[in-house]
Design an enzyme around this catalytic site. Structure first.
Site, PDB file in Angstrom:
ATOM      1  N   GLU A 222      -8.472  -2.257   9.357  1.00 44.94           N
ATOM      2  CA  GLU A 222      -7.501  -2.775  10.325  1.00 44.94           C
ATOM      3  C   GLU A 222      -6.143  -3.079   9.703  1.00 44.94           C
ATOM      4  O   GLU A 222      -5.478  -4.036  10.106  1.00 44.94           O
ATOM      5  CB  GLU A 222      -8.077  -4.045  10.980  1.00 44.94           C
TER       6      GLU A 222
ATOM      7  N   ALA B 111       0.810  -1.218   0.000  1.00 41.22           N
ATOM      8  CA  ALA B 111       0.000   0.000   0.000  1.00 41.22           C
ATOM      9  C   ALA B 111       0.842   1.267   0.000  1.00 41.22           C
ATOM     10  O   ALA B 111       0.354   2.348  -0.323  1.00 41.22           O
ATOM     11  CB  ALA B 111      -0.910   0.001   1.227  1.00 41.22           C
TER      12      ALA B 111
END
Ligand SMILES: C[S@@+](CC[C@H](N)C(=O)[O-])C[C@H]1O[C@@H](n2cnc3c(N)ncnc32)[C@H](O)[C@@H]1O
Length: 284
Positions: A148, A131
């Site tokens: 999360e 990411a």
């Protein structure tokens, strides 16, 4: 004169090592018959809700779905998609296409299998990726979710800047993150310390979150402390179910057997300072 305690430096997670950790967790859960398509805590709407942990896990995904603004024409990016449980639920409930990325190759293999079994492999696509450096073009997604997963990423600013880059104008990001609710003491709670070390995570600084979003180019839509509905209640439910034989296997402590000082879910039971944030923002 009293002085505010200085935050202790937190070792930064290394994405490749986080990937290996989740490889092991995924294989262990499958070998132990403890597999769960959701790798996150639960959400109980009210203190008297009698939802099971599994129902509450799905409910947390639904809290995301309610805020993502996705429909059958949307393409959603799931940052840190786990084994795909939340993404498959988004597909089933909104008709959107979802692309999920995870640093764990084992999770991606498993998510692909679950998508094929659900016959939605054309709408739920999973790929190994970080990411911090998204392999996607500018403005290629209508919404981004990070359920999360932010806590494992070494630079929240970079992840949010990347998320903003790949969102279309007006597109939303919905995420959960962990933070310390109480003022920092000299030493943080040993359960929080174990969580961070054992699961390669850092706690967010809630005081900085709005500025973090703004520096990333995002406009804040909402920021909410959902600790009571999520982390605290999950801890209570685990404590209850630890006493009975048919406790949810995916949450069994034997799934965290990596080292002497490995994190166990019970380390956080009743730890009021371990907070959970729900954040909603959009690309202007
Ligand atoms: C607690 S799990 C949550 C999984 C999923 N969102 C769910 O709710 O079931 C954390 C996830 O974040 C992923 N992750 C951690 N760091 C990452 C990174 N730098 N890039 C992509 N994924 C990452 C992990 O591989 C794992 O899939």
């Amino acid at each position: 004169m009293t002085h505010a305690a200085q935050p202790q430096p937190q070792p930064l997670p290394v994405p490749a090592a986080v990937g290996e950790l989740y490889d092991r967790l995924t294989l262990n859960a499958m070998n132990d018959g403890a597999f769960n398509p959701n790798v996150h805590i639960g959400y109980w709407d009210t203190p008297d809700s009698d939802a099971s942990i599994e129902e509450a896990m799905d409910r947390l995904t639904d809290v995301f779905i309610d805020r993502l603004g996705a429909d059958g024409s949307s393409h959603v990016l799931d940052l840190g998609c786990g084994v795909g449980g939340p993404a498959l639920r988004v597909v089933a409930h909104t008709g959107a296409r979802v692309t999920g990325i995870s640093v764990s190759k084992e999770q991606i293999r498993t998510a692909d299998r679950l998508a094929a079994e659900a016959e939605v492999a054309d709408r739920a696509v999973f790929q190994h990726g970080d990411a911090m450096k998204l392999p996607f073009a500018d403005e290629s997604f209508d919404a981004v979710m990070a359920l999360e997963s932010m806590c494992h990423m070494p630079d929240r600013q970079q992840v949010l800047t990347e998320a903003c880059r790949v969102l279309v104008p007006g597109g939303r990001i919905v995420l959960t993150d962990v933070f310390e609710r109480a003022p920092r003491k000299e030493a943080r709670h040993p359960g929080i310390d174990k969580f961070c070390r054992g699961l390669m995570a850092t706690m967010a600084d809630i005081d900085d979150y709005v500025a973090l979003l703004h520096r990333s180019g995002l406009r804040l839509r909402g920021i909410l402390d959902i600790t009571e509905q999520t982390a605290l209640r999950t801890g209570q439910e685990l404590a209850k179910s630890a006493a009975v034989e048919d406790r949810p296997a995916a949450l069994d402590e034997s799934n965290f057997p990596f080292s002497e000082d490995a994190f166990h879910p019970s380390d956080l039971a009743g730890v009021d300072a371990f907070g959970c944030l729900l954040v909603i923002a959009e690309r202007p």
